[in-house]
Design a protein around this motif. Structure first.
Motif, mmCIF file in Angstrom:
data_model
loop_
_atom_site.group_PDB
_atom_site.id
_atom_site.type_symbol
_atom_site.label_atom_id
_atom_site.label_comp_id
_atom_site.label_asym_id
_atom_site.label_seq_id
_atom_site.Cartn_x
_atom_site.Cartn_y
_atom_site.Cartn_z
ATOM 1 N N GLU A 55 5.008 10.548 8.286
ATOM 2 C CA GLU A 55 4.324 11.831 8.087
ATOM 3 C C GLU A 55 2.814 11.643 8.246
ATOM 4 O O GLU A 55 2.253 10.632 7.827
ATOM 5 C CB GLU A 55 4.632 12.345 6.685
ATOM 6 N N THR A 56 2.142 12.619 8.846
ATOM 7 C CA THR A 56 0.703 12.550 9.044
ATOM 8 C C THR A 56 -0.016 13.434 8.029
ATOM 9 O O THR A 56 0.592 14.298 7.381
ATOM 10 C CB THR A 56 0.310 13.009 10.455
ATOM 11 N N ARG A 57 -1.288 13.198 7.929
ATOM 12 C CA ARG A 57 -2.132 14.044 7.078
ATOM 13 C C ARG A 57 -2.005 15.504 7.480
ATOM 14 O O ARG A 57 -1.869 16.391 6.630
ATOM 15 C CB ARG A 57 -3.582 13.566 7.207
ATOM 16 N N GLU A 58 -2.026 15.758 8.794
ATOM 17 C CA GLU A 58 -1.964 17.133 9.283
ATOM 18 C C GLU A 58 -0.643 17.799 8.920
ATOM 19 O O GLU A 58 -0.598 19.005 8.643
ATOM 20 C CB GLU A 58 -2.177 17.170 10.803
ATOM 21 N N ASP A 59 0.442 17.026 8.923
ATOM 22 C CA ASP A 59 1.749 17.576 8.545
ATOM 23 C C ASP A 59 1.696 18.163 7.133
ATOM 24 O O ASP A 59 2.196 19.266 6.877
ATOM 25 C CB ASP A 59 2.833 16.493 8.586
ATOM 26 N N PRO B 209 0.835 -1.209 0.000
ATOM 27 C CA PRO B 209 0.000 0.000 0.000
ATOM 28 C C PRO B 209 0.865 1.253 0.000
ATOM 29 O O PRO B 209 2.029 1.230 0.414
ATOM 30 C CB PRO B 209 -0.820 -0.131 1.281
ATOM 31 N N ASP B 210 0.294 2.341 -0.472
ATOM 32 C CA ASP B 210 1.017 3.598 -0.646
ATOM 33 C C ASP B 210 0.120 4.736 -0.149
ATOM 34 O O ASP B 210 -1.020 4.864 -0.606
ATOM 35 C CB ASP B 210 1.335 3.772 -2.141
ATOM 36 N N ARG B 211 0.633 5.563 0.762
ATOM 37 C CA ARG B 211 -0.176 6.639 1.368
ATOM 38 C C ARG B 211 0.025 7.958 0.607
ATOM 39 O O ARG B 211 1.145 8.396 0.383
ATOM 40 C CB ARG B 211 0.216 6.840 2.842
ATOM 41 N N TRP B 212 -1.112 8.568 0.244
ATOM 42 C CA TRP B 212 -1.083 9.838 -0.477
ATOM 43 C C TRP B 212 -2.118 10.787 0.126
ATOM 44 O O TRP B 212 -3.141 10.355 0.669
ATOM 45 C CB TRP B 212 -1.405 9.637 -1.955
ATOM 46 N N TYR C 15 -9.813 21.099 -10.022
ATOM 47 C CA TYR C 15 -8.450 20.605 -10.198
ATOM 48 C C TYR C 15 -8.168 19.587 -9.102
ATOM 49 O O TYR C 15 -8.751 19.653 -8.013
ATOM 50 C CB TYR C 15 -7.427 21.745 -10.100
ATOM 51 N N ARG C 16 -7.258 18.666 -9.399
ATOM 52 C CA ARG C 16 -6.850 17.695 -8.383
ATOM 53 C C ARG C 16 -5.325 17.699 -8.256
ATOM 54 O O ARG C 16 -4.597 17.724 -9.251
ATOM 55 C CB ARG C 16 -7.314 16.286 -8.727
ATOM 56 N N PHE C 17 -4.878 17.623 -6.978
ATOM 57 C CA PHE C 17 -3.456 17.528 -6.655
ATOM 58 C C PHE C 17 -3.279 16.389 -5.657
ATOM 59 O O PHE C 17 -4.067 16.254 -4.715
ATOM 60 C CB PHE C 17 -2.938 18.829 -6.047
ATOM 61 N N GLU C 18 -2.256 15.578 -5.885
ATOM 62 C CA GLU C 18 -1.984 14.430 -5.017
ATOM 63 C C GLU C 18 -0.504 14.465 -4.622
ATOM 64 O O GLU C 18 0.364 14.688 -5.478
ATOM 65 C CB GLU C 18 -2.313 13.121 -5.744
ATOM 66 N N PHE C 19 -0.233 14.235 -3.335
ATOM 67 C CA PHE C 19 1.127 14.280 -2.819
ATOM 68 C C PHE C 19 1.387 13.022 -1.988
ATOM 69 O O PHE C 19 0.602 12.702 -1.077
ATOM 70 C CB PHE C 19 1.342 15.522 -1.953
ATOM 71 N N ARG C 20 2.487 12.329 -2.291
ATOM 72 C CA ARG C 20 2.809 11.127 -1.522
ATOM 73 C C ARG C 20 3.210 11.518 -0.098
ATOM 74 O O ARG C 20 3.974 12.469 0.110
ATOM 75 C CB ARG C 20 3.949 10.358 -2.187
ATOM 76 N N LEU C 21 2.676 10.782 0.882
ATOM 77 C CA LEU C 21 3.052 10.992 2.274
ATOM 78 C C LEU C 21 4.332 10.224 2.575
ATOM 79 O O LEU C 21 4.474 9.049 2.198
ATOM 80 C CB LEU C 21 1.928 10.527 3.202
#
Length: 476
Positions: free
Chosen positions: A229-233, A179-182, A219-225
């Motif tokens: 790293e947390t969502r809030e970070d 799995p990969d967190r984004w 628009y959509r933007f996606e950034f790998r965590l």
């Protein structure tokens, strides 16, 4: 017939089944549509399902063509660009379309409400299931707490990644990759953002990212965590991450953490209970096939279910659902994993190698065609895919082009002439074709733009047998 789940796959399935004469009940646990953006891309092969469901023109009105792919380095310099022409592909539509899922769901819901054979029940949660000749469903009304039983000749589970239907029949998801967190941010901007009208993939080993215009002002933007790293970070850093795209001041409509999974269910059928869409497979988004795979599932299953329930086909026809769809889905999930790793994986050394390789391959026409072509692999050989001879090996299992033909002075898609059953199409002369729909006589049509004649001749074929889902059964 019961469909569990009223997302795009479930609603499309209900419309396809109803168009084949089946009364359908759709059970949805939510009382109202989710309303948040999720899927944003659909290719022209999967659009065949929406066409047969009667909503393709409505979809084209709310979507926009996807113009290709740009690969960028960590400083947003272009490593390679694979642009699509704005003209239509082999099916008469853009090869890729961008859209907002709530818009598509609204379109499908409106079509369902117009369809007398479909009943939509919202706020209904499936809590039990028994197979006893048919299928008995235990359903909970979430508002009142009342329970009821629903009898169904068959059940189609289109209830998503956390599928209740899958759990109740004892099927399990099998991992194909880690799995990969984004972090996914959906934005709206009254002023157009300075983005190229395709998908931007940032191949940065430190912070991989994806950016794309969707439709309208979205628009959509996606950034790998990163690890730890947390969502809030990342939310705290979002304006800085959006600034290179000129989007720092845009309205943030939604921010969500996603775990991109690569999974396929081990069992797609238990008697007359079947799985489709995210209930059967989950894919990373790198080739934009999440929704498309689900629409292919129900498009290739609806006619089989209708035939079995009408008594015109044996029960074993349903065995072909997983036999055909699982290998195809598995191949697409593995391709998404591979391309994701090639575009975003590795450390600094991988980034240097990626730049060197892309400097060469972007000048190779075959690579550019691969990057922009919407065709997916043909289905494997089986009872409904007969690969005999040169033509059969080349065409059987692939999707017939939705080319335009001229019949009685009218230009129409070839699908309109093929009819809803298995049909035969053969080449008479260059530009002239004969079509024999199921149960009907042969009619002669003109090949409006030469697409079908060229497609047949290019494979060394003079005739094809086409299934109801427009997959080529055999060629000669």
């Amino acid at each position: 017939m019961v469909v569990v789940g009223a997302g795009p796959v479930g609603l499309t399935a209900a419309l396809l089944l109803a168009r084949r004469g089946l009364p359908v009940q759709v059970l949805e646990r939510r009382s109202a549509p989710y309303g948040q953006p999720r899927a944003v891309h659909l290719d022209d092969e999967a659009l065949r399902a929406l066409a047969d469901a009667g909503v393709a023109q409505g979809f084209l009105a709310l979507s926009r063509p996807m113009r290709g792919l740009r690969l960028l380095d960590g400083s947003h310099r272009v490593l390679a660009e694979f642009a699509r022409a704005s003209s239509s592909g082999p099916h008469g539509w853009p090869q890729g379309s961008m859209f907002s899922q709530p818009d598509l769901e609204e379109l499908l819901l409106a079509a369902v409400r117009r369809e007398p054979l479909v009943e939509l029940h919202t706020g209904c949660e499936l809590v039990g299931l028994a197979r006893d000749g048919g299928v008995t469903l235990d359903v909970l009304d979430r508002a009142s707490g009342a329970r009821s039983r629903v009898r169904a000749a068959a059940v189609l589970g289109c209830d998503g990644a956390n599928s209740t239907v899958r759990r109740l029949v004892g099927a399990r998801m099998r991992d194909l990759g880690r799995p990969d967190r984004w972090l996914v941010a959906d934005l709206r901007s009254a002023q157009p953002l300075p983005l190229w009208p395709g998908v931007h993939q940032v191949c940065d080993p430190h912070r991989a990212a994806t950016a794309m215009p969707v439709s309208g002002d979205r628009y959509r933007f996606e950034f790998r965590l990163l690890p730890g790293e947390t969502r809030e970070d990342v939310v705290a850093r979002l304006p800085a991450l959006l600034a290179p795209y000129g989007a720092a001041d845009a309205e943030v409509e939604r921010v969500a953490e996603y775990v991109y999974r690569a999974q396929v269910a081990d069992r797609w059928r238990s008697g007359r209970v079947l799985l489709a869409g995210d209930a059967a497979h989950l894919t990373p988004p790198f080739i934009g096939q999440g929704l498309g795979l689900g629409l292919r599932d129900v498009h290739q299953l609806a006619w089989k279910l209708a035939a079995v329930l009408a008594g015109t086909a044996a029960e074993r026809l349903l065995d072909t659902h997983q036999a055909e769809r699982e290998p195809h889905a598995r191949a697409m999930v593995r391709l998404a994993l591979l391309l994701g790793r090639l575009m975003t994986g590795g450390g600094r050394g991988a980034a240097v190698l990626r730049r060197a390789v892309l400097a060469g391959v972007r000048r190779v026409p075959a690579v550019a065609r691969f990057a922009t072509d919407s065709r997916t692999p043909p289905l494997r050989r089986g009872p409904l895919v007969v690969r005999r001879g040169r033509a059969g090996r080349r065409l059987a299992g692939s999707l017939l082009p939705r080319a335009a033909v001229v019949l009685d002075g009218r230009t129409v898609p070839v699908d309109d002439v093929l009819g809803p059953g298995t049909a035969r199409l053969r080449l008479l002369l260059p530009g002239r074709l004969a079509v024999r729909p199921a149960g009907g006589g042969e009619v002669e049509v003109a090949d409006a733009d030469g697409g079908l004649s060229g497609w047949l001749r290019g494979a060394g074929a003079v005739a094809v047998v086409v299934r109801p889902d427009r997959i080529v059964l055999s060629a000669s």
